[in-house]
Design a protein around this motif. Structure first.
Motif, short mmCIF file in Angstrom:
data_model
loop_
_atom_site.label_atom_id
_atom_site.label_comp_id
_atom_site.label_asym_id
_atom_site.label_seq_id
_atom_site.Cartn_x
_atom_site.Cartn_y
_atom_site.Cartn_z
N PHE A 1 19.85 39.32 60.23
CA PHE A 1 19.61 39.67 61.63
C PHE A 1 18.52 40.73 61.74
O PHE A 1 17.68 40.69 62.63
CB PHE A 1 20.89 40.19 62.29
CG PHE A 1 21.78 39.13 62.85
CD1 PHE A 1 21.32 38.21 63.78
CD2 PHE A 1 23.11 39.05 62.47
CE1 PHE A 1 22.14 37.24 64.31
CE2 PHE A 1 23.94 38.09 62.99
CZ PHE A 1 23.46 37.18 63.90
N GLU A 2 18.54 41.70 60.84
CA GLU A 2 17.60 42.81 60.92
C GLU A 2 16.19 42.44 60.47
O GLU A 2 15.25 43.17 60.79
CB GLU A 2 18.11 43.98 60.07
CG GLU A 2 19.33 44.64 60.67
CD GLU A 2 19.92 45.70 59.78
OE1 GLU A 2 19.52 45.79 58.60
OE2 GLU A 2 20.79 46.45 60.26
N SER A 3 16.02 41.35 59.74
CA SER A 3 14.69 40.98 59.27
C SER A 3 13.79 40.55 60.43
O SER A 3 12.59 40.76 60.38
CB SER A 3 14.77 39.86 58.22
OG SER A 3 15.10 38.64 58.83
N GLY A 4 14.38 39.95 61.45
CA GLY A 4 13.62 39.56 62.62
C GLY A 4 12.84 38.26 62.47
O GLY A 4 12.20 37.82 63.42
N LYS A 5 12.87 37.65 61.31
CA LYS A 5 12.16 36.39 61.11
C LYS A 5 12.95 35.25 61.75
O LYS A 5 14.18 35.20 61.65
CB LYS A 5 11.99 36.10 59.62
CG LYS A 5 11.15 37.09 58.89
CD LYS A 5 11.07 36.68 57.43
CE LYS A 5 10.65 37.83 56.56
NZ LYS A 5 10.75 37.50 55.14
N PRO A 6 12.27 34.32 62.37
CA PRO A 6 13.00 33.20 63.00
C PRO A 6 13.76 32.33 61.99
O PRO A 6 14.83 31.82 62.30
CB PRO A 6 11.90 32.38 63.67
CG PRO A 6 10.74 33.29 63.80
CD PRO A 6 10.85 34.29 62.70
N GLU A 7 13.21 32.18 60.78
CA GLU A 7 13.90 31.35 59.79
C GLU A 7 15.15 32.02 59.22
O GLU A 7 15.96 31.36 58.57
CB GLU A 7 12.97 30.93 58.65
CG GLU A 7 12.42 32.08 57.85
CD GLU A 7 11.07 32.58 58.34
OE1 GLU A 7 10.48 33.38 57.62
OE2 GLU A 7 10.64 32.18 59.44
N ASP A 8 15.31 33.31 59.43
CA ASP A 8 16.51 34.01 58.98
C ASP A 8 17.61 34.07 60.04
O ASP A 8 18.75 34.37 59.73
CB ASP A 8 16.17 35.44 58.55
CG ASP A 8 15.50 35.51 57.21
OD1 ASP A 8 15.55 34.50 56.47
OD2 ASP A 8 14.91 36.55 56.89
N MET A 9 17.27 33.79 61.28
CA MET A 9 18.25 33.90 62.35
C MET A 9 19.31 32.79 62.29
O MET A 9 20.48 33.05 62.55
CB MET A 9 17.55 33.87 63.72
CG MET A 9 16.71 35.11 63.98
SD MET A 9 17.65 36.62 63.88
CE MET A 9 18.55 36.52 65.39
N ILE A 10 18.91 31.57 61.95
CA ILE A 10 19.86 30.46 61.91
C ILE A 10 20.95 30.70 60.85
O ILE A 10 22.13 30.57 61.15
CB ILE A 10 19.14 29.12 61.69
CG1 ILE A 10 18.18 28.83 62.84
CG2 ILE A 10 20.14 27.98 61.50
CD1 ILE A 10 18.83 28.66 64.17
#
Length: 73
Positions: free
Chosen positions: A32-41
């Motif tokens: 969540f904290e990385s902010g990358k769209p590919e990490d949100m899912i």
């Protein structure tokens, strides 16, 4: 044997809580904290799908073991 099953019920509940803590703290929050769209899912899947299944399943199994549902009688 029934005393061992009740003791293992406590172990299962603790294991469920530890697994939920690890999944949220070490896996979901950094994504969540990385902010990358590919990490949100994956973060959403970890938080809202896997955590309740794992914690709930192990917790219910431990609860049934503590209450004697798996006793030999």
């Amino acid at each position: 044997m029934n005393a061992i099953k009740k003791l293992l019920g406590i172990v299962w509940i603790g294991l469920g809580l530890a697994a939920g803590y690890y999944l949220l703290i070490n896996q979901a929050i950094p994504k969540f904290e990385s902010g990358k769209p590919e990490d949100m899912i994956p973060a959403i899947i970890y938080t809202f799908i896997l955590s309740p299944i794992i914690v709930g399943g192990l917790g219910i199994f431990g609860y049934y073991s503590l209450t004697g549902e798996y006793s030999d009688n």
